[in-house]
Motif scaffolding. Structure first.
Motif, mmCIF file in Angstrom:
data_model
loop_
_atom_site.group_PDB
_atom_site.id
_atom_site.type_symbol
_atom_site.label_atom_id
_atom_site.label_comp_id
_atom_site.label_asym_id
_atom_site.label_seq_id
_atom_site.Cartn_x
_atom_site.Cartn_y
_atom_site.Cartn_z
ATOM 1 N N ARG A 297 24.518 45.588 61.459
ATOM 2 C CA ARG A 297 23.686 45.559 62.603
ATOM 3 C C ARG A 297 22.817 43.889 62.567
ATOM 4 N N LEU A 298 23.149 43.111 61.160
ATOM 5 C CA LEU A 298 22.724 41.782 61.468
ATOM 6 C C LEU A 298 23.951 40.743 62.097
ATOM 7 N N SER A 299 24.686 41.141 62.453
ATOM 8 C CA SER A 299 26.051 40.765 62.747
ATOM 9 C C SER A 299 25.603 40.925 64.629
ATOM 10 N N ASP A 300 25.859 41.935 64.135
ATOM 11 C CA ASP A 300 25.738 42.604 65.829
ATOM 12 C C ASP A 300 24.536 41.722 66.343
ATOM 13 N N ALA B 72 17.751 37.593 60.274
ATOM 14 C CA ALA B 72 17.961 36.944 61.075
ATOM 15 C C ALA B 72 17.284 35.410 61.031
ATOM 16 N N ALA B 73 16.038 35.248 61.738
ATOM 17 C CA ALA B 73 15.529 33.940 61.365
ATOM 18 C C ALA B 73 15.626 32.880 60.722
ATOM 19 N N VAL B 74 15.167 33.725 59.581
ATOM 20 C CA VAL B 74 15.353 33.049 57.940
ATOM 21 C C VAL B 74 16.544 32.570 57.842
ATOM 22 N N ILE B 75 17.091 33.503 58.460
ATOM 23 C CA ILE B 75 18.919 32.670 58.010
ATOM 24 C C ILE B 75 19.192 31.468 58.510
ATOM 25 N N LEU B 76 19.126 32.123 59.788
ATOM 26 C CA LEU B 76 19.223 30.299 60.775
ATOM 27 C C LEU B 76 18.566 29.213 60.049
ATOM 28 N N GLU B 77 17.303 29.523 59.828
ATOM 29 C CA GLU B 77 16.647 27.872 59.492
ATOM 30 C C GLU B 77 17.356 27.820 58.005
ATOM 31 N N GLU B 78 17.457 28.222 57.443
ATOM 32 C CA GLU B 78 17.515 28.304 56.025
ATOM 33 C C GLU B 78 19.402 27.631 55.870
ATOM 34 N N LYS B 79 19.845 27.987 56.759
ATOM 35 C CA LYS B 79 21.101 27.162 57.223
ATOM 36 C C LYS B 79 21.058 26.339 57.758
ATOM 37 N N ARG B 80 20.084 25.603 58.998
ATOM 38 C CA ARG B 80 20.033 24.671 59.602
ATOM 39 C C ARG B 80 19.268 23.529 58.363
ATOM 40 N N LYS B 81 18.353 23.844 57.636
ATOM 41 C CA LYS B 81 18.123 22.942 56.471
ATOM 42 C C LYS B 81 18.831 22.654 55.580
ATOM 43 N N PHE B 82 19.896 23.383 55.005
ATOM 44 C CA PHE B 82 20.999 23.706 54.137
ATOM 45 C C PHE B 82 21.949 22.671 54.108
ATOM 46 N N GLU B 83 22.181 22.189 55.435
ATOM 47 C CA GLU B 83 23.493 22.068 56.639
ATOM 48 C C GLU B 83 22.816 20.391 56.734
ATOM 49 N N GLU B 84 21.303 20.133 57.120
ATOM 50 C CA GLU B 84 21.284 18.620 56.740
ATOM 51 C C GLU B 84 21.071 18.109 55.916
ATOM 52 N N PRO C 155 17.686 29.782 46.637
ATOM 53 C CA PRO C 155 16.601 30.754 46.953
ATOM 54 C C PRO C 155 16.550 32.081 47.275
ATOM 55 N N MET C 156 15.686 32.868 47.509
ATOM 56 C CA MET C 156 15.751 34.431 47.715
ATOM 57 C C MET C 156 15.021 34.326 48.596
ATOM 58 N N LEU C 157 16.138 34.546 49.945
ATOM 59 C CA LEU C 157 15.214 34.256 51.338
ATOM 60 C C LEU C 157 14.723 35.583 51.994
ATOM 61 N N GLY C 158 14.724 36.323 51.588
ATOM 62 C CA GLY C 158 14.099 37.967 51.566
ATOM 63 C C GLY C 158 14.988 38.594 51.315
ATOM 64 N N ASP C 159 14.350 40.920 51.274
ATOM 65 C CA ASP C 159 14.629 41.672 51.271
ATOM 66 C C ASP C 159 14.623 42.486 52.045
ATOM 67 N N PHE C 160 15.484 43.777 51.896
ATOM 68 C CA PHE C 160 15.391 45.071 52.730
ATOM 69 C C PHE C 160 15.469 45.809 52.165
ATOM 70 N N GLU C 161 14.768 47.088 52.217
ATOM 71 C CA GLU C 161 15.395 48.045 51.571
ATOM 72 C C GLU C 161 16.045 49.418 52.052
ATOM 73 N N ASN D 125 22.072 37.680 70.211
ATOM 74 C CA ASN D 125 20.670 37.204 70.360
ATOM 75 C C ASN D 125 20.833 35.531 70.101
ATOM 76 N N HIS D 126 22.035 35.540 69.378
ATOM 77 C CA HIS D 126 21.406 33.984 69.472
ATOM 78 C C HIS D 126 22.908 33.361 69.053
ATOM 79 N N SER D 127 23.844 33.629 69.647
ATOM 80 C CA SER D 127 25.497 33.284 69.849
ATOM 81 C C SER D 127 26.523 32.815 68.281
ATOM 82 N N VAL D 128 26.103 33.799 67.038
ATOM 83 C CA VAL D 128 26.468 33.342 66.123
ATOM 84 C C VAL D 128 27.009 34.237 65.796
ATOM 85 N N LYS D 129 28.967 33.916 65.492
ATOM 86 C CA LYS D 129 30.365 34.753 65.265
ATOM 87 C C LYS D 129 29.556 35.081 63.914
ATOM 88 N N THR D 130 29.693 35.901 63.345
ATOM 89 C CA THR D 130 29.800 35.622 61.640
ATOM 90 C C THR D 130 30.989 36.604 60.980
#
Length: 152
Positions: free
Chosen positions: A21-24, A139-151, A121-127, A29-34
Motif C-alpha cells: 500500500r505504501l508503494s502504491d 511516506a513523508a518521513v521516508i522521502l525526507e530521510e532518503k533525501r538527507k541520507f543521499e546528501e 535511525p528508527m523512522l517510525g512505527d505502525f500497528e 502521489n510522489h512518482s516514486v517507483k519502488t
C-alpha cells in the motif's frame, strides 16, 4: 520517476500489506517507483544491495518483557542477517517497526534494537497493517530521510 528500495520481512502478511500500500501511495502521489524485497522469500540467501534502502520489521519476541527480563527475537532474524551481510547496513537510511500495541514495552522493540545494533535511525512505527494516515505520515518521513541520507 525516482526509485526507492523497501526491504522487509512479512510473516503474517501485515507488513507485506503495508509495504504494498505504501508503494502504491508513493507511485501515485510522489512518482516514486519502488523495489520491494521480502527476505522471507530469499530462503536465507543474501546479496549486496547497491542502492540506499529503508527496512520494515515486525516484532516477534519470545520470553521476557523487553525491559528488565530480556527477550528473544524469533522468526524475523533473516532480515537482520540480510542487513548485516555484505555491509548492507551502510546503505540503510532507517527502519520502520510494526507490531501490536497490546504488547506494551515490546511494541516495535525489535526495530528499536536493530536501530541500535546497526546505527541507523528508527523512522517510525505502525500497528498491525497500518492505516492510510500511517502510510501518508511514513511516506513523508521516508522521502525526507532518503533525501538527507543521499546528501551526505
Amino acid at each position: 520517476m525516482s526509485q526507492l528500495t523497501l526491504i522487509y520481512i512479512s510473516l503474517s502478511g501485515n507488513t507485506q500489506s503495508f509495504v504494498r500500500r505504501l508503494s502504491d501511495y508513493l507511485s501515485f502521489n510522489h512518482s516514486v517507483k519502488t523495489r520491494q524485497i521480502n527476505v522471507k522469500d530469499l530462503n536465507h540467501e543474501t546479496f549486496r544491495i547497491e542502492e540506499n534502502f529503508v527496512a520494515f520489521l515486525p516484532t516477534y519476541l519470545e520470553g521476557g518483557n523487553g525491559i528488565d527480563s530480556g527477550d528473544v527475537e524469533i522468526l524475523t532474524n533473516p532480515l537482520g542477517d540480510f542487513i548485516a551481510s555484505h555491509d548492507n547496513y551502510t546503505r540503510c537510511f532507517g527502519i520502520i517497526g510494526s507490531g501490536n500495541r497490546n504488547f506494551n514495552n515490546q511494541y516495535c522493540l525489535t526495530a528499536k534494537q536493530y536501530s541500535e545494533r546497526f546505527g541507523f535511525p528508527m523512522l517510525g512505527d505502525f500497528e498491525l497493517r497500518g492505516t492510510n494516515a500511517d502510510i501518508e505520515r511514513l511516506a513523508a518521513v521516508i522521502l525526507e530521510e532518503k533525501r538527507k541520507f543521499e546528501e551526505k
